[in-house]
Scaffold this active site. Structure first.
Site, PDB file in Angstrom:
ATOM      1  N   LYS A  64     -11.728  96.863 -95.708  1.00 10.56           N
ATOM      2  CA  LYS A  64     -10.876  95.674 -95.793  1.00 10.56           C
ATOM      3  C   LYS A  64     -11.755  94.466 -96.117  1.00 10.56           C
ATOM      4  CE  LYS A  64      -6.887  94.510 -92.924  1.00 10.56           C
ATOM      5  NZ  LYS A  64      -6.511  94.318 -91.512  1.00 10.56           N
TER       6      LYS A  64
HETATM    7  C1  E4P Z   1      -3.121  93.563 -90.945  1.00 10.80           C
HETATM    8  O1  E4P Z   1      -3.903  94.227 -91.565  1.00 10.80           O
HETATM    9  C2  E4P Z   1      -3.506  92.599 -89.911  1.00 10.80           C
HETATM   10  O2  E4P Z   1      -4.431  93.228 -89.066  1.00 10.80           O
HETATM   11  C3  E4P Z   1      -2.340  92.165 -89.063  1.00 10.80           C
HETATM   12  O3  E4P Z   1      -1.117  92.630 -89.563  1.00 10.80           O
HETATM   13  C4  E4P Z   1      -2.341  90.713 -88.719  1.00 10.80           C
HETATM   14  O4  E4P Z   1      -1.228  90.440 -87.918  1.00 10.80           O
HETATM   15  P1  E4P Z   1      -1.076  89.093 -87.064  1.00 10.80           P
HETATM   16  O5  E4P Z   1      -0.737  87.985 -88.002  1.00 10.80           O
HETATM   17  O6  E4P Z   1       0.033  89.374 -86.105  1.00 10.80           O
HETATM   18  O7  E4P Z   1      -2.405  88.888 -86.387  1.00 10.80           O
END
Ligand code: E4P
Length: 217
Positions: free
Chosen positions: A83
Site C-alpha cells: 500500500k
Molecule cells: C483502508 O485501506 C483504510 O485502512 C481504512 O478504510 C481507513 O478507514 P478510516 O477512515 O475509518 O480510518
C-alpha cells in the site's frame, strides 16, 4: 463484490474468515499500531489466515524508501499487496513496483483525477476513502461513481476498493456504484447479515412450527 476486512487484529480476522465470505484484508499504520504487534509478524499471520490480497502499507515518503519498504513487505508472503499513498512519490514508486510484478494498493484517494493518475501508474487497487469525505460533507459514494466512470471510459484495469466504510448503507451504495471491492471494519461486516424482518420472521416460523409438534429428523 469482493469483501475485505479492514483490521490487523488476528482474532477479528479469524472470526470473519470463518464466514467463508472474506476475499482479502487491508491494514494501515494506525491499525498495526492498534494491534500492538510487530508489523512483519502480524502481516505474515494475516496472510496465512486469509489467502486473498492483504494490503501492508509502506511508511517512507521518498521514492527510494517506498521501493525498499515495498519490496521488503512483498517478500513476507505471496499475497501481500503493497500500500502506497497517493502522492507524486507514491505513484512513482507504484510504477516501479508494478513493473516488477508487485501489486500496489494506492491509498488515501480523494478525487477522480487522483484515481486516474494511480491507474496510469499501474495500481492494482485504488482506495477512495468515502467515510472521510462524508466527514467533510463531500459525497464519498459519489466519488466511487466518478472513478467507475473514468475507469470504464478508458478501460483501466485498476480495481476500485472502497475504503473508510462506516455503515452497511455505504456497502450497498458502493456495490450499486460499481466498486469492485469494499474493505469493512469487522463490526460493519457483521451488521451486513442483519435485518429486523429476518429476526422476526424466524421467530414467527419457529413458533408456528412448534405448534405442529413435528421434528424434521
Ligand atoms: C483502508 O485501506 C483504510 O485502512 C481504512 O478504510 C481507513 O478507514 P478510516 O477512515 O475509518 O480510518
Amino acid at each position: 463484490m469482493q469483501l475485505f476486512i479492514d483490521s490487523a487484529d488476528v482474532a477479528e480476522l479469524h472470526a470473519a474468515a470463518a464466514s467463508g465470505l472474506i476475499d482479502g484484508v487491508t491494514t494501515n499504520p494506525s491499525l498495526i499500531a492498534k494491534s500492538g504487534r510487530k508489523m512483519k509478524e502480524a502481516i505474515a499471520e494475516i496472510c496465512s489466515i486469509i489467502p486473498g490480497p492483504v494490503s501492508a502499507e509502506a511508511v517512507a515518503t521518498d521514492v527510494e524508501g517506498m521501493l525498499s519498504e515495498g519490496r521488503y513487505l512483498a517478500r513476507i508472503a505471496s499475497n501481500v499487496v503493497v500500500k502506497l499513498p497517493l502522492t507524486e512519490n507514491g505513484l512513482r514508486a507504484c510504477r516501479t513496483l508494478a513493473d516488477e510484478g508487485i501489486r500496489v494498493n494506492v491509498t488515501l484517494c480523494f478525487s477522480a483525477v487522483q484515481a486516474m493518475l494511480a491507474a496510469k501508474a499501474g495500481a492494482y487497487f485504488i482506495s477512495p476513502f468515502i467515510g472521510r469525505l462524508d466527514d467533510i460533507k463531500v459525497d464519498g459514494v459519489g466519488l466511487i461513481r466518478e472513478i467507475r466512470k473514468v475507469y470504464d471510459n478508458y478501460n483501466f484495469r485498476t480495481q476500485v476498493l472502497a475504503a473508510s466504510i462506516r455503515t452497511p448503507e455505504h456497502v450497498r451504495d458502493c456495490a450499486l456504484a460499481g466498486a469492485d471491492c469494499a474493505t469493512l471494519p469487522p463490526k460493519i461486516f457483521a451488521a451486513l447479515y442483519k435485518h429486523p424482518l429476518t429476526d422476526s420472521g424466524i421467530e414467527a416460523f419457529l413458533k408456528d412450527w412448534k405448534s405442529t409438534g413435528q421434528s424434521i429428523l
